[in-house]
Design an enzyme around this catalytic site. Structure first.
Site, short mmCIF file in Angstrom:
data_model
loop_
_atom_site.label_atom_id
_atom_site.label_comp_id
_atom_site.label_asym_id
_atom_site.label_seq_id
_atom_site.Cartn_x
_atom_site.Cartn_y
_atom_site.Cartn_z
N ASP A 312 32.88 39.17 21.35
CA ASP A 312 32.44 38.05 22.17
C ASP A 312 33.42 37.68 23.28
OD1 ASP A 312 33.43 35.26 19.99
OD2 ASP A 312 34.40 37.19 20.44
N GLN A 313 34.40 38.52 23.58
CA GLN A 313 35.34 38.15 24.64
C GLN A 313 34.65 38.22 25.99
OE1 GLN A 313 38.22 41.26 23.64
NE2 GLN A 313 37.96 42.16 25.68
N GLY A 339 31.22 55.03 46.06
CA GLY A 339 30.63 56.22 46.66
C GLY A 339 30.96 57.47 45.88
N TRP A 341 31.21 61.86 45.70
CA TRP A 341 30.31 62.98 46.02
C TRP A 341 28.86 62.66 45.65
CZ3 TRP A 341 30.40 67.17 48.90
CH2 TRP A 341 29.46 68.18 48.67
N ASP A 378 37.96 50.48 48.24
CA ASP A 378 38.09 51.81 48.83
C ASP A 378 36.69 52.38 49.04
OD1 ASP A 378 38.28 55.03 47.89
OD2 ASP A 378 39.70 54.39 49.42
N ASP A 380 34.52 55.78 49.69
CA ASP A 380 34.55 57.24 49.62
C ASP A 380 33.18 57.76 50.08
OD1 ASP A 380 35.72 59.60 47.11
OD2 ASP A 380 34.71 59.92 49.01
N GLU A 382 31.12 60.58 51.66
CA GLU A 382 31.16 62.02 51.89
C GLU A 382 29.80 62.53 52.38
OE1 GLU A 382 32.91 64.07 48.51
OE2 GLU A 382 34.13 62.32 48.04
N TYR A 383 29.57 62.53 53.73
CA TYR A 383 30.53 62.30 54.82
C TYR A 383 29.80 61.59 55.95
CZ TYR A 383 33.25 65.79 52.34
OH TYR A 383 33.92 66.47 51.38
N MET A 448 41.38 64.02 51.91
CA MET A 448 41.06 64.85 50.75
C MET A 448 41.39 66.31 51.01
SD MET A 448 37.54 62.95 49.48
CE MET A 448 36.70 63.03 51.06
N TYR A 450 42.07 69.08 49.64
CA TYR A 450 41.87 70.03 48.55
C TYR A 450 40.40 70.44 48.57
CZ TYR A 450 41.26 65.27 46.71
OH TYR A 450 40.93 63.95 46.57
#
Length: 607
Positions: A312-313, A339, A341, A378, A380, A382-383, A448, A450
């Site tokens: 119950d928290q 967001g 991919w 943030d 994200d 793409e794209y 990004m 990579y």
């Protein structure tokens, strides 16, 4: 699993120095109008970073430059940036890039490289003549380099610089103060106040001494200055961002909990966390996984605090665990990332009404149940105005409009950031949107860098998925970190607002017989959660490194071929990031690291 990224890349190809490449063009000017100086800027035992600086000391512009030097046997260049470097035996040649060959009178330009060995350069020639510029006086040594300037009293439009004196056998006459490589003042004292600057702007200052015979010595180290004011203040040198992504789905099959950030030691070595992902749908920010985000209860052994959640928290799930993490590490900042991919298809509708989208995001992030958990947002996407999992046609201005609306809604004190493409090839994704215009509204961009190459091209050729620089035989020109960063910088994005990206995983093929990159394959190598992808913590022992190329590692074991970053290659990438003045580094994502966080440690210790 929603994996975020596909092939991406950069600008002006940076070549690895390879012996036997064709000769460079003939020098355009005699070196009597320029000097070249060398400095070793980093040394990590197994390698080093060097820097050459070319200064136009004449009264007319220089259109190109070529430096030649000899290294002793055993010392060599392994990668370079901002110059094309080749070798013939122990003789090395560096030629300017297309974008940095022209030097106005009094201007300077530098290029850097990583190397192995302990030797120093000798027999230096600049455009075919002596690197000292031909102005030395027999029996009179040039002055030493002054101390690196320190900056104080920084305002919106001014800064005070001070430095320790240079030495000279005949006496120092004065000092040239250089702002961004160009002389802005000549003074007789060891301090100078520069004014007329622009608010919220990055500058770099160096100093050069001149002796009584008017000989100039080497340029000092540089100090980075960011004037106050402007829309946002990016990280300052010495306060680099070290950011990791924590995924909501990682608590399931991967069994990677927020508590693992504590037990691995990683939480003490980072500055920021991006929590991924919130959804983008119906033009609004939305919850990604309600159960993982704020409903799941954790047992005492899974909890950061060591106390079990109760049924119950008011708040449970990852959000409550992140709250407990911030209580243990009060300086840690957390952003909610939207967001990725899988969920970037919703941004097109969001861009149609940026104000309404920003309002929805603010109301969700600042929900009273978890408002204290998040320090910002943030994005994200793409794209923007390009294709990812789906294609967007909202126009080049859409991304800027969205980021502007988010900044206006969240205010100047919140963090507003974005993950952005590293595809800087000619006509690539960086050119598709106004990233430069949007940069005035963000604290930083997560580039990004990579997933450039992988088994999404099932037959190969094999290639490292996260090359730092280009190399001979790279499958797509411009698909490397250095080219991407160069393209952002050339478009006007400040270097201090760019973070280099590191993948905590490898990409691989199977059916490969060739050790070196460029081999053919029959498909994706087997992976624990997704074909063609495997965590670093698995690969480091299951398929150890065979070699390195373009600043990253590759491994051939049996018929499988993988590429991934290691603590050693991360050290090289962090050194490069510092040399470029970048704002820091980020990585995708925590659960790929070892249980003791060795990749996070490599980022922290080398950045």
């Amino acid at each position: 699993m929603r994996f975020r990224h596909r092939a991406v890349a950069g600008f002006a190809t940076l070549l690895l120095p390879l012996a036997g490449l064709v000769g460079l063009a003939s020098p355009a000017q005699a070196a009597s109008t320029a000097t070249a100086t060398y400095a070793k800027t980093q040394d990590w035992g197994t390698g080093f970073e060097g820097k050459w600086t070319v200064t136009n000391t004449g009264s007319s512009a220089i259109s190109s430059w070529t430096i030649e030097w000899d290294f002793p046997s055993g010392t060599s260049v392994t990668s370079a940036w901002d110059a094309d470097v080749t070798s013939s035996g122990t003789h090395w040649t560096a030629k300017n890039k297309s974008y940095n060959g022209s030097l106005a009178a009094g201007a300077s330009v530098s290029f850097g490289f990583n190397g192995t060995g302990s030797g120093s350069p000798s027999n230096c020639l600049l455009n075919g003549a002596s690197c000292d510029g031909g102005t030395t006086v027999p029996g009179d040594s040039a002055p030493s380099a002054p101390g690196t300037p320190t900056a104080s009293s920084i305002t919106d439009t001014s800064v005070k610089l001070s430095w320790s004196a240079a030495t000279d056998d005949k006496g120092v006459k004065n000092y040239d103060v250089l702002r961004d490589g160009k002389t802005v003042a000549t003074v007789t004292t060891t301090s100078y106040s520069d004014s007329g600057l622009t608010a919220g702007t990055d500058y770099s200052y160096t100093v050069q001494a001149r002796d009584t015979a008017d000989q100039t010595g080497p340029v000092s180290g540089s100090v980075a200055v960011h004037t106050t004011g402007g829309t946002t203040t990016p990280p300052t040198t010495g306060d680099k961002v070290k950011l990791g992504y924590f995924t909501d789905w990682g608590i399931y099959g991967r069994n990677y909990q927020v508590k693992n950030l504590v037990t691995s030691g990683s939480a003490a070595k980072i500055t920021h966390i991006n929590y991924a992902f919130g959804n983008v749908t119906n033009g609004q920010c939305a919850i990604g996984d309600a159960y993982a985000d704020y409903q799941k209860t954790f047992t005492a052994d899974q909890s950061v605090s060591g106390a079990a959640d109760t049924w119950d928290q008011p708040l449970a799930g990852n959000f409550n665990q992140l709250r407990e993490l911030k209580a243990k590490y009060p300086n840690l900042k957390i952003l909610w990332s939207f967001g990725g991919w899988s969920w970037s298809g919703g941004f097109g509708q969001a861009a149609a009404n940026p104000t309404a989208f920003a309002d929805s995001c603010y109301n969700l992030v600042k929900d009273s149940r978890w408002a204290d958990v998040f320090d910002g947002i943030d994005i994200d996407w793409e794209y923007p105005n390009a294709c990812g999992l789906s294609c967007d046609s909202s126009g080049a201005a859409a991304f800027k409009n969205v980021m502007s609306a988010l900044r206006a809604k969240f205010g100047s004190s919140a963090l507003v950031t974005a993950a952005v493409t590293a595809d800087g090839s000619n006509g690539g994704k960086i050119e598709a949107a106004d990233y430069a215009g949007a940069s005035s509204y963000v604290n930083w961009y997560n580039v990004m860098s990579y997933d450039f190459f992988g088994a999404f091209n099932a037959q190969g050729p094999t290639a490292p998925h996260s090359p730092l620089t280009s190399y001979s035989g790279i499958p797509t020109a411009g698909f490397d970190t250095a080219d991407a960063i160069a393209k952002y910088k050339s478009a006007g994005v400040p270097a201090s607002k760019l973070l280099i990206g590191i993948g905590f995983y490898g990409r691989g093929w199977t059916g490969v017989t060739q050790d070196a990159p460029g081999g053919t394959a029959t498909g994706a190598a087997p992976g624990t959660y997704e074909q063609g992808i495997e965590d670093y913590k698995v690969l480091k022992t299951s398929c150890p490194v065979t070699g390195t190329i373009a600043g990253t590692a590759y491994a051939h074991c049996g018929t499988n071929w993988w590429s991934y970053d290691t603590p050693s290659t991360i050290a090289g990438k962090m050194s490069w990031a510092k040399s470029q003045g970048l704002g820091g580094a980020f990585f995708w994502e925590f659960s790929g690291d070892t249980s003791d966080g060795e990749l996070v440690s490599a980022i922290n210790s080398n950045l």
